[in-house]
Design a protein around this motif. Structure first.
Motif, PDB file in Angstrom:
ATOM      1  N   ALA A   1     -63.607 -10.602 -10.703  1.00 59.39           N
ATOM      2  CA  ALA A   1     -62.792 -11.110 -11.685  1.00 59.39           C
ATOM      3  C   ALA A   1     -63.748 -11.381 -13.213  1.00 59.39           C
ATOM      4  O   ALA A   1     -63.841 -11.236 -13.609  1.00 59.39           O
TER       5      ALA A   1
ATOM      6  N   VAL B   1     -63.222  -3.747 -18.883  1.00 57.01           N
ATOM      7  CA  VAL B   1     -62.551  -4.391 -19.266  1.00 57.01           C
ATOM      8  C   VAL B   1     -61.874  -4.362 -19.929  1.00 57.01           C
ATOM      9  O   VAL B   1     -61.712  -4.725 -21.174  1.00 57.01           O
TER      10      VAL B   1
ATOM     11  N   ASP C   1     -56.007  -6.271 -17.348  1.00 57.48           N
ATOM     12  CA  ASP C   1     -57.012  -7.652 -17.020  1.00 57.48           C
ATOM     13  C   ASP C   1     -57.478  -8.283 -17.918  1.00 57.48           C
ATOM     14  O   ASP C   1     -56.867  -9.723 -16.758  1.00 57.48           O
TER      15      ASP C   1
ATOM     16  N   CYS D   1     -56.098 -12.114 -16.258  1.00 64.49           N
ATOM     17  CA  CYS D   1     -56.593 -13.695 -15.885  1.00 64.49           C
ATOM     18  C   CYS D   1     -56.422 -14.862 -17.065  1.00 64.49           C
ATOM     19  O   CYS D   1     -55.688 -15.913 -16.555  1.00 64.49           O
TER      20      CYS D   1
END
Length: 756
Positions: A16, A188, A192, A196
């Motif tokens: 990630a 991304v 996403d 995060c």
């Protein structure tokens, strides 16, 4: 647990973190948390602005209100045309190319999330073509229920599958009143980033606030820990505004701290004082002026004169409208320095402008600028020109005059910055059109002063800078502004020529030039590109050549225009060609011929944008005017109307008559107020670019701060930053502020500002 300084790969995992580093240059937890949402959406509300940019990757959520299956025209298969109601003025139009497969999932009445690239197919209509999509199942009350099976396609389907049951994408999250939507890429996506951010916030330790509580109370600012949480996961609309208010202040503080440190460093330097003399070359020049200076010019001359008289270096910006007489002001300042036994360097962005400055300064000085020659005045100095394309002998002679001190005024381009250029005693640097230079180039010239002294610095621009921009980008400089035009300057009229709908107007533009030439006057025809690099396909990539063969050329080159006009409308006139790729001696020869009225019409590129002064030129035609920026158009048209006859600027364009490009040109034609146009230019270019992304390589450095609308915030931050830096240079006692400064603005931008 995690801190703001922790590396993302330690908190999120290598995979990630690698995506965030590659696509957004994020390294730490604070980098991620300061990647703020662009906007927020609730169920049934738009996830993007009503008019996104062409090619922008966006995500929308809403309810399908209409589907229509149509056969493809040129190949087998069907298109599915979909209307998605997002709560905006009109539904988002979506096209799926595999319509037969998608229609069983994307049906009337379902709620869906779709993510794709914007395509404008009419001036007022855009759509998403074949986007990723996810069907959101609903409960009986209309709320979204957890996914038991994933229905969708593309990256959104993959995201939902990977998140299901793993705690990554909680579908119940869509029941929140405000859903954050982030600046994203195709690789991304917004969700996403959301995953995060939520993961980081769940682990985040309490944050020590870099701003003292008393200051937060004075400005009604949230603690930074609350602001960073609420900007991403607000519960109420008031949370968003409060979080933005605090983080906006952080951005203003970051910029102003850099500029305050720079200002402090300048104030710590020493310079040789250069007080005015009553018996020197400056006074002699004043007495010989054939015209009276404006009140504004006198005021600015006095301001600069006072700066030069001090023992620390002047650091001043001189901005003024096109034709307001900045060159006279700068020359007076340089002569004051020469009166004190020191030299001045004038740095110009192009050889054409450097040569123009050399000619105009030597002409204005007359025998005051011919030291060492027969008939020179008693107080005379010498003026020399240094450019990269000069012959070795010419350059050697000029450099010798600079290093021995024979030349009081040294004018040049980037060639002045080279290591082999030395000065006997450099006392002042004047940078013309300062935005055209990289910071390293400007700094290199300033290091050429004698011993430990620093030269005085005057940077000039004819591109007006709104007050907030000047405070934010040039806050370490004192500012002088010239708004009055000298007596005798004539008005300039500007008109838009819509070539697509009024082709006869283009012919009339050429006739208008012929009429002016018949009266003994001259004209410019400006093009956006040179054109000779494209002969036989040279200088073009394969894709560019294929596009031209497919659609035809989209702009008119200077070379082609020169040939067309010279053999057509102006075949009996004297037509010249000027562009940046001509040899230096040829450029100089053409410019001299135009100055001397030996050329009637000069076809050129933007090499004439700044500094060129031919009072007999009264008409300018700018071809493909929509290809130029607002400030550039304003600069270009300032080349006409510089004498006793009125100026005329014609903006030829093939832009859509109802599009934004045409509206921009009409705005330029509607006013000659450079400051008004500067604000228009800023709003259209988007504020993230205003600090000069070309200089730093970044597309956006300001996330929340508006350089046009947040004057109060910028002013408060500037005052506070100067107080802090005055008591704690280097911010050794304010580590939190130093860290915030690095994180709130991208690193490359800080490096740029620190050197400017």
């Amino acid at each position: 647990m995690a801190t703001l300084a922790d590396r993302l790969d330690h908190v999120l995992g290598v995979k990630a973190a690698e995506g965030l580093r590659e696509h957004f240059d994020m390294q730490t937890v604070e980098d991620l948390l300061r990647h703020y949402p662009l906007r927020y959406a609730t169920q049934g509300q738009p996830l993007t602005e009503e008019a996104p940019e062409e090619g922008q990757h966006i995500t929308v959520m809403g309810r399908v209100t209409k589907t229509e299956l149509r056969p493809m025209k040129n190949r087998r298969g069907s298109l599915l045309k979909v209307n998605l109601d997002t709560g905006g003025a009109r539904p988002v139009e979506i096209t799926f190319f595999n319509g037969d497969k998608v229609r069983y999932l994307v049906k009337d009445g379902v709620r869906a999330m779709m993510s794709g690239t914007v395509h404008w197919w009419r001036p007022d209509r855009w759509n998403l073509s074949h986007p990723d999509y996810l069907i959101l199942p609903e409960k009986g009350d209309g709320s979204i229920e957890n996914l038991t099976a994933v229905h969708g396609g593309g990256a959104l389907r993959g995201l939902a599958q990977s998140a299901k049951g793993a705690g990554g994408l909680d579908v119940s999250f869509f029941e929140r009143e405000f859903i954050p939507v982030y600046p994203s890429t195709a690789k991304v996506q917004s969700w996403d980033l959301l995953r995060c951010v939520r993961q980081v916030l769940d682990q985040l330790d309490p944050i020590d606030d870099p701003l003292p509580e008393s200051l937060r109370a004075e400005h009604a600012l949230l603690p930074v820990s609350d602001a960073l949480r609420l900007i991403h996961l607000p519960e109420h609309k008031a949370d968003i505004e409060a979080a933005r208010g605090r983080l906006r202040f952080d951005e203003a503080m970051a910029l102003q701290l850099v500029l305050a440190e720079r200002r402090h460093q300048v104030e710590g330097r020493t310079a040789k004082p250069c007080p005015p003399r009553t018996d020197g070359i400056a006074a002699a020049f004043d007495k010989r002026l054939p015209f009276e200076l404006t009140e504004g010019q006198r005021t600015v001359i006095d301001e600069i004169s006072a700066d030069l008289s001090r023992s620390h270096p002047m650091h001043r910006l001189l901005q003024g409208e096109v034709g307001s007489g900045k060159t006279i002001v700068a020359l007076h300042a340089m002569l004051q320095v020469v009166d004190n036994g020191q030299q001045c360097a004038l740095l110009a962005p192009t050889e054409v402008l450097a040569a123009q400055h050399y000619r105009s300064l030597t002409k204005m000085l007359g025998d005051l600028g011919s030291a060492g020659e027969l008939g020179a005045a008693e107080q005379a100095t010498k003026v020399v020109l240094v450019t990269g394309s000069m012959s070795a002998g010419q350059k050697r002679a000029a450099l010798l005059d600079a290093v021995t001190g024979e030349a009081g005024l040294v004018i040049g381009t980037h060639a002045l910055i080279q290591d082999n250029v030395e000065f006997f005693d450099l006392g002042m640097v004047v940078v013309d059109e300062q935005h055209r230079f990289g910071v390293e180039q400007r700094d290199a010239l300033r290091t050429k002063a004698k011993g430990t002294a620093s030269p005085h610095l005057l940077v000039m621009t004819a591109t007006p800078i709104p007050r907030t921009i000047a405070m934010t980008t040039l806050g370490d400089l004192e500012t002088s502004v010239l708004t009055q035009l000298p007596r005798g300057r004539s008005p300039i009229t500007s008109k838009v020529v819509p070539a697509k709908v009024k082709p006869a107007w283009v012919d009339r533009a050429w006739e208008r030039i012929r009429e002016e030439v018949a009266e003994g006057r001259q004209a410019y025809v400006v093009c956006s590109r040179i054109g000779d690099e494209e002969e036989n396909g040279k200088g073009k990539g394969r894709k560019a050549k294929a596009e031209e063969e497919k659609e035809g050329p989209t702009t008119h080159s200077a070379v082609d225009m020169y040939e067309m006009l010279g053999s057509g409308p102006f075949k009996d006139l004297r037509v010249g060609l000027l562009h940046g790729r001509l040899p230096a001696d040829e450029k100089d020869s053409v410019m001299r011929a135009f100055n001397d009225a030996e050329i009637d019409v000069l076809v050129c590129t933007t090499v004439v944008e700044v500094g060129v002064d031919v009072p007999n030129a009264t008409v300018m035609v700018i071809v493909d005017a929509d290809r130029f920026g607002v400030s550039q158009l304003h600069q270009l048209r300032g080349r006409v109307g510089r004498g006793k006859h009125a100026g005329l600027c014609l903006l030829i364009t093939e832009a859509n008559p109802v599009g934004t490009a045409m509206a921009r040109l009409e705005a330029v034609a509607g006013t000659t107020d450079g400051f008004e146009l500067a604000v228009l230019d800023l709003r259209q270019r988007r504020e993230g670019d205003v600090l000069g992304s070309a200089q730093s390589g970044t597309a956006r450095s300001l996330r929340l701060l508006s350089l046009l609308d947040d004057l109060e915030v910028i002013t408060a931050a500037q005052q506070l930053a100067r107080e802090i830096v005055e008591s704690d240079p280097g911010l050794k006692n304010h580590p939190g502020l130093a860290r915030m400064m690095r994180a709130a603005v991208d690193g490359e931008r800080l490096e740029y500002l620190a050197k400017s």
